[in-house]
Design an enzyme around this catalytic site. Sequence first.
Site, mmCIF file in Angstrom:
data_model
loop_
_atom_site.group_PDB
_atom_site.id
_atom_site.type_symbol
_atom_site.label_atom_id
_atom_site.label_comp_id
_atom_site.label_asym_id
_atom_site.label_seq_id
_atom_site.Cartn_x
_atom_site.Cartn_y
_atom_site.Cartn_z
ATOM 1 N N GLU A 102 0.850 -1.209 0.000
ATOM 2 C CA GLU A 102 0.000 0.000 0.000
ATOM 3 C C GLU A 102 0.875 1.245 0.000
ATOM 4 O O GLU A 102 1.950 1.262 0.604
ATOM 5 C CB GLU A 102 -0.864 0.009 1.273
ATOM 6 N N ASP A 103 0.400 2.278 -0.652
ATOM 7 C CA ASP A 103 1.131 3.541 -0.630
ATOM 8 C C ASP A 103 1.087 4.183 0.746
ATOM 9 O O ASP A 103 2.089 4.641 1.268
ATOM 10 C CB ASP A 103 0.593 4.512 -1.699
ATOM 11 N N ASP A 106 -3.838 5.459 6.333
ATOM 12 C CA ASP A 106 -4.343 6.663 6.993
ATOM 13 C C ASP A 106 -5.176 6.214 8.200
ATOM 14 O O ASP A 106 -4.630 5.951 9.263
ATOM 15 C CB ASP A 106 -5.151 7.452 5.959
ATOM 16 N N PHE A 155 -1.577 15.967 4.852
ATOM 17 C CA PHE A 155 -1.821 15.463 3.501
ATOM 18 C C PHE A 155 -0.568 15.556 2.632
ATOM 19 O O PHE A 155 0.126 16.572 2.629
ATOM 20 C CB PHE A 155 -2.977 16.228 2.853
ATOM 21 N N ARG A 168 0.437 12.709 -8.956
ATOM 22 C CA ARG A 168 1.085 11.403 -8.738
ATOM 23 C C ARG A 168 2.470 11.327 -9.375
ATOM 24 O O ARG A 168 3.312 10.537 -8.939
ATOM 25 C CB ARG A 168 0.246 10.280 -9.363
HETATM 26 P P1 IMP Z 1 -7.451 4.566 4.873
HETATM 27 O O1 IMP Z 1 -8.458 3.551 4.433
HETATM 28 O O2 IMP Z 1 -8.061 5.663 5.697
HETATM 29 O O3 IMP Z 1 -6.225 3.971 5.512
HETATM 30 O O4 IMP Z 1 -7.045 5.359 3.588
HETATM 31 C C1 IMP Z 1 -6.091 4.925 2.726
HETATM 32 C C2 IMP Z 1 -6.228 5.645 1.410
HETATM 33 O O5 IMP Z 1 -6.527 7.043 1.573
HETATM 34 C C3 IMP Z 1 -4.905 5.608 0.678
HETATM 35 O O6 IMP Z 1 -4.805 4.440 -0.088
HETATM 36 C C4 IMP Z 1 -4.965 6.874 -0.142
HETATM 37 O O7 IMP Z 1 -5.628 6.619 -1.347
HETATM 38 C C5 IMP Z 1 -5.793 7.832 0.665
HETATM 39 N N1 IMP Z 1 -4.946 8.801 1.427
HETATM 40 C C6 IMP Z 1 -4.840 8.896 2.765
HETATM 41 N N2 IMP Z 1 -4.011 9.882 3.122
HETATM 42 C C7 IMP Z 1 -3.548 10.432 1.969
HETATM 43 C C8 IMP Z 1 -2.618 11.506 1.689
HETATM 44 O O8 IMP Z 1 -2.022 12.165 2.570
HETATM 45 N N3 IMP Z 1 -2.406 11.758 0.368
HETATM 46 C C9 IMP Z 1 -3.009 11.078 -0.622
HETATM 47 N N4 IMP Z 1 -3.876 10.060 -0.411
HETATM 48 C C10 IMP Z 1 -4.143 9.739 0.890
HETATM 49 MG MG MG Z 2 -4.060 3.436 -1.802
#
Ligand code: IMP
Ligand code: MG
Length: 178
Positions: A102-103, A106, A155, A168
């Site tokens: 995963e990138d 969050d 962010f 990106r």
């Molecule tokens: P989670 O399900 O809340 O963990 O969200 C994960 C997804 O939210 C990631 O795969 C990203 O697509 C997006 N995301 C969360 N934080 C950021 C950020 O700082 N920049 C860009 N995308 C983010």
């Molecule tokens: Mg992602």
Amino acid sequence: MSNIKVLDKEFEPYLTEEIIQEKISDLANQLNKEYAGKRPLFLSILNGSFLFTADLFKQITIEAEVCFIKLASYKGTTSSGNVITAIGLDTNVNGRDIIIVEDIIDTGKTLHHFLPQLESSSPASIKIAVLLNKTEALAYPVKVDYACFDIPNKFVVGYGLDYDGLGRNTKSIYQLKA
Ligand code: IMP
Ligand code: MG
């Protein structure tokens, strides 16, 4: 390095190409050791992870497979509410050692809802490798096994990560300017 503008927002340099590549090399070395002889399956979550996965996978020297999936959520009838399905998971995960790539983590919501589905296919093991770990933002019980960077709850864009679909295509990562 200078600031970049993505749509209406300004971002400042945060993680350089050099430090990103250094951390990815460290992670690859670790995985090459830990998964030797296991033929792991790297499960890359699109879209954000495509550059990270490519740079990581290039440095995997053991026998390994990679598969790219997209996660789609819909309202289900389970107690957790959301159901997440994997689109493009064409490899049988039964008995496999899975490394989710995963990138960014969050809140952990996406993976929290996806993991039960993956577990129901009986893989031998599941580990989670992320480029960026927003530790303070975690709101779901997701255990990150490998993180290249722990970052604050701000962010970021670049190196695969987007703001509204854009930003990106950079080699380094930028943080939203306060
Ligand atoms: P989670 O399900 O809340 O963990 O969200 C994960 C997804 O939210 C990631 O795969 C990203 O697509 C997006 N995301 C969360 N934080 C950021 C950020 O700082 N920049 C860009 N995308 C983010
Ligand atoms: Mg992602």
